[in-house]
Design an enzyme around this catalytic site. Structure first.
Site, PDB file in Angstrom:
ATOM      1  N   CYS A   1     -12.525 -11.536  20.005  1.00  0.00           N
ATOM      2  CA  CYS A   1     -11.799 -10.705  19.046  1.00  0.00           C
ATOM      3  C   CYS A   1     -10.418 -10.341  19.584  1.00  0.00           C
ATOM      4  O   CYS A   1      -9.720  -9.523  18.996  1.00  0.00           O
ATOM      5  CB  CYS A   1     -12.588  -9.435  18.722  1.00  0.00           C
ATOM      6  SG  CYS A   1     -12.942  -8.402  20.155  1.00  0.00           S
TER       7      CYS A   1
ATOM      8  N   GLN B   1     -20.548  -5.906  12.961  1.00  0.00           N
ATOM      9  CA  GLN B   1     -19.318  -6.584  12.573  1.00  0.00           C
ATOM     10  C   GLN B   1     -18.718  -5.964  11.311  1.00  0.00           C
ATOM     11  O   GLN B   1     -19.433  -5.666  10.352  1.00  0.00           O
ATOM     12  CB  GLN B   1     -19.574  -8.069  12.345  1.00  0.00           C
ATOM     13  CG  GLN B   1     -19.908  -8.825  13.624  1.00  0.00           C
ATOM     14  CD  GLN B   1     -18.734  -8.938  14.564  1.00  0.00           C
ATOM     15  OE1 GLN B   1     -17.583  -8.813  14.164  1.00  0.00           O
ATOM     16  NE2 GLN B   1     -18.997  -9.180  15.841  1.00  0.00           N
TER      17      GLN B   1
ATOM     18  N   CYS C   1       0.991   4.919   7.730  1.00  0.00           N
ATOM     19  CA  CYS C   1      -0.252   4.394   8.309  1.00  0.00           C
ATOM     20  C   CYS C   1       0.042   3.078   9.016  1.00  0.00           C
ATOM     21  O   CYS C   1       0.664   2.182   8.440  1.00  0.00           O
ATOM     22  CB  CYS C   1      -1.296   4.179   7.213  1.00  0.00           C
ATOM     23  SG  CYS C   1      -2.830   3.434   7.810  1.00  0.00           S
TER      24      CYS C   1
ATOM     25  N   CYS D   1      -6.560   3.356   0.198  1.00  0.00           N
ATOM     26  CA  CYS D   1      -6.580   2.200   1.108  1.00  0.00           C
ATOM     27  C   CYS D   1      -7.105   0.957   0.398  1.00  0.00           C
ATOM     28  O   CYS D   1      -8.083   1.008  -0.348  1.00  0.00           O
ATOM     29  CB  CYS D   1      -7.453   2.522   2.319  1.00  0.00           C
ATOM     30  SG  CYS D   1      -7.626   1.159   3.483  1.00  0.00           S
TER      31      CYS D   1
ATOM     32  N   TYR E   1     -23.068  -9.840  25.807  1.00  0.00           N
ATOM     33  CA  TYR E   1     -22.338  -8.865  24.984  1.00  0.00           C
ATOM     34  C   TYR E   1     -22.875  -8.979  23.559  1.00  0.00           C
ATOM     35  O   TYR E   1     -22.133  -9.156  22.602  1.00  0.00           O
ATOM     36  CB  TYR E   1     -20.832  -9.110  25.040  1.00  0.00           C
ATOM     37  CG  TYR E   1     -20.278  -9.295  26.438  1.00  0.00           C
ATOM     38  CD1 TYR E   1     -19.876  -8.198  27.195  1.00  0.00           C
ATOM     39  CD2 TYR E   1     -20.189 -10.561  27.014  1.00  0.00           C
ATOM     40  CE1 TYR E   1     -19.386  -8.355  28.486  1.00  0.00           C
ATOM     41  CE2 TYR E   1     -19.703 -10.727  28.301  1.00  0.00           C
ATOM     42  CZ  TYR E   1     -19.305  -9.635  29.038  1.00  0.00           C
ATOM     43  OH  TYR E   1     -18.836  -9.788  30.315  1.00  0.00           O
TER      44      TYR E   1
ATOM     45  N   CYS F   1       0.830  -1.202   0.000  1.00  0.00           N
ATOM     46  CA  CYS F   1       0.000   0.000   0.000  1.00  0.00           C
ATOM     47  C   CYS F   1       0.867   1.255   0.000  1.00  0.00           C
ATOM     48  O   CYS F   1       1.889   1.320   0.695  1.00  0.00           O
ATOM     49  CB  CYS F   1      -0.903  -0.015   1.233  1.00  0.00           C
ATOM     50  SG  CYS F   1      -1.937   1.442   1.404  1.00  0.00           S
TER      51      CYS F   1
ATOM     52  N   ASP G   1     -19.687 -12.995  23.520  1.00  0.00           N
ATOM     53  CA  ASP G   1     -18.915 -12.355  22.450  1.00  0.00           C
ATOM     54  C   ASP G   1     -18.473 -10.982  22.961  1.00  0.00           C
ATOM     55  O   ASP G   1     -18.950  -9.945  22.484  1.00  0.00           O
ATOM     56  CB  ASP G   1     -19.777 -12.227  21.188  1.00  0.00           C
ATOM     57  CG  ASP G   1     -18.988 -11.724  19.986  1.00  0.00           C
ATOM     58  OD1 ASP G   1     -17.752 -11.555  20.111  1.00  0.00           O
ATOM     59  OD2 ASP G   1     -19.608 -11.484  18.932  1.00  0.00           O
TER      60      ASP G   1
END
Length: 395
Positions: free
Chosen positions: A351, A229, A18, A103, A258, A12, A324
């Site tokens: 996650c 999500q 970034c 991006c 959650y 990129c 979650d």
């Protein structure tokens, strides 16, 4: 045209400054190996030994890029008093902003909309908000997309400091040549000094304040500030595999803790007798209620509040539990409360494998066995890894 079947596209152009993608220039197989190794190490550090640990599931070739359905950009400058920029914070320098209009993780329409905002700001002479002086107009740009519906929701966050030409702004956005359809143009007013997107007042300049999405055959109305999500295609696969781990939840009472906007709750509700979703963010709970009604599901209810406090205040006893939690994981009190129900199976969707391992340690100490674990790479090229775990209570 981009060849999504390659291991990786060209590095990129924003990579030098970034910090969003940490695996640029690396083959996809190499990054999968690193991510799986990291999860295994977190587990090992906490003495977690799953009976079955499946290899990491990578993203299908077509979804390794352009998968993000939401981006939150910041207005600023790269060097002090330099030209206005719009994008991400420069790595290791929170005060500098780098424009990321090429991006690879977002739909090309996001990049077009980003460039429009820079041109619009320059045309009207609008300044960016300064984090130190707390002066300036433009603060953030939030773009959201319905992957299955092709709907775009554009939300510009500004201060009230100066006048803003809303009519010309809407006209300019509507004149863009895009692949997706803009369904809502919003302006959020925020004079809070905290450097985050805060909604003090929401103005619908055109269209509506939500977009529609579809997951696992269910419809979801996603409002401007609702959590949803980030990679729809990948999370659909993850949810399907996670819920398939439960022996049978047909006709049972289930807790979805959650629960966010209630995606898992509603999938459970298709078979379960009754589902209770608990979520701290009130707006997400209200969205969950709307979505359940949209899908004609009357056997699920949603409660807003801290998971531990809510569970301490209700008398329902679940037979199945799905959790979650956010990246910080669950508090020890919440884990203890969940353990107290003594349900035979708990599905943990994570996650953050580091906080997952810490929580699993408490479950194992209190009589649960980690029967199964599997990592998922839902966010290629970034540092993030998801994981599903099945816990079973010792007989």
């Amino acid at each position: 045209m981009e060849d999504f079947n390659k291991d990786c596209l060209a590095v990129c152009v924003h990579d030098e400054f970034c910090g969003g993608c940490v695996y640029q220039g690396m083959t996809y197989e190499e990054q999968l190996a690193l991510k799986e190794g990291e999860v295994r190490q977190f587990f090992s550090d906490r003495g977690i030994k799953p009976e079955v640990f499946d290899p990491i599931e990578g993203c299908p070739a077509a979804h390794k890029y352009r998968y993000r359905n939401k981006m939150e950009y910041t207005f600023g400058d790269f060097v002090k008093d330099g030209p206005i920029c719009l994008g991400m914070h420069k790595k290791k320098n929170f005060m500098s902003i780098i424009t990321v209009d090429q991006c690879q993780l977002v739909d090309e329409d996001f990049n077009k909309v980003l460039r429009f905002h820079l041109e619009f700001a320059e045309k009207h002479g609008y300044s960016h908000y300064n984090k130190k002086s707390h002066k300036g107009l433009l603060r953030n740009l939030v773009i959201r997309k319905g992957i299955r519906t092709g709907e775009l929701l554009i939300n510009l966050v500004t201060s009230r400091e100066a006048s803003f030409d809303e009519e010309d702004y809407v006209k300019g956005l509507q004149g863009l040549s895009l692949q997706n359809q803009i369904v809502g143009i919003l302006r959020t007013l925020n004079d809070n000094i905290a450097d985050k997107v805060t909604c003090e007042e929401l103005k619908v300049l055109w269209g509506r304040d939500y977009y529609m999405e579809e997951i696992l055959g269910l419809k979801f109305k996603v409002s401007a500030f609702s959590f949803f999500q980030t990679n729809v295609e990948a999370v659909e696969r993850l949810y399907s595999e996670a819920l398939a781990l439960i022996d049978d939840f047909s006709g049972k009472k289930a807790f979805d803790l959650y629960c966010g906007t209630g995606t898992i709750s509603q999938v459970l509700a298709l078979k379960a007798k009754e589902v209770t979703g608990v979520e701290l963010v009130e707006e997400a709970v209200e969205a969950a209620k709307v979505n359940a009604e949209l899908n004609a599901l009357s056997n699920c209810k949603f409660i807003a509040g801290d998971v531990f406090k809510v569970l301490s205040s209700i008398n329902e006893k679940p037979e199945v539990i799905v959790v979650d939690p956010p990246r910080v994981g669950m508090s020890m009190d919440a884990v203890e409360k969940i353990i107290g129900y003594g349900v035979p199976q708990i599905v943990y969707i994570s996650c953050n494998p580091k906080s997952l391992a810490l929580n699993l340690q408490q479950f194992v100490y209190n009589g649960y066995v980690v029967k199964y674990a599997k990592p998922f790479d839902n966010f290629p090229w970034t540092k993030h890894t998801e994981c599903i775990v099945m816990l079973e209570r010792k007989k």
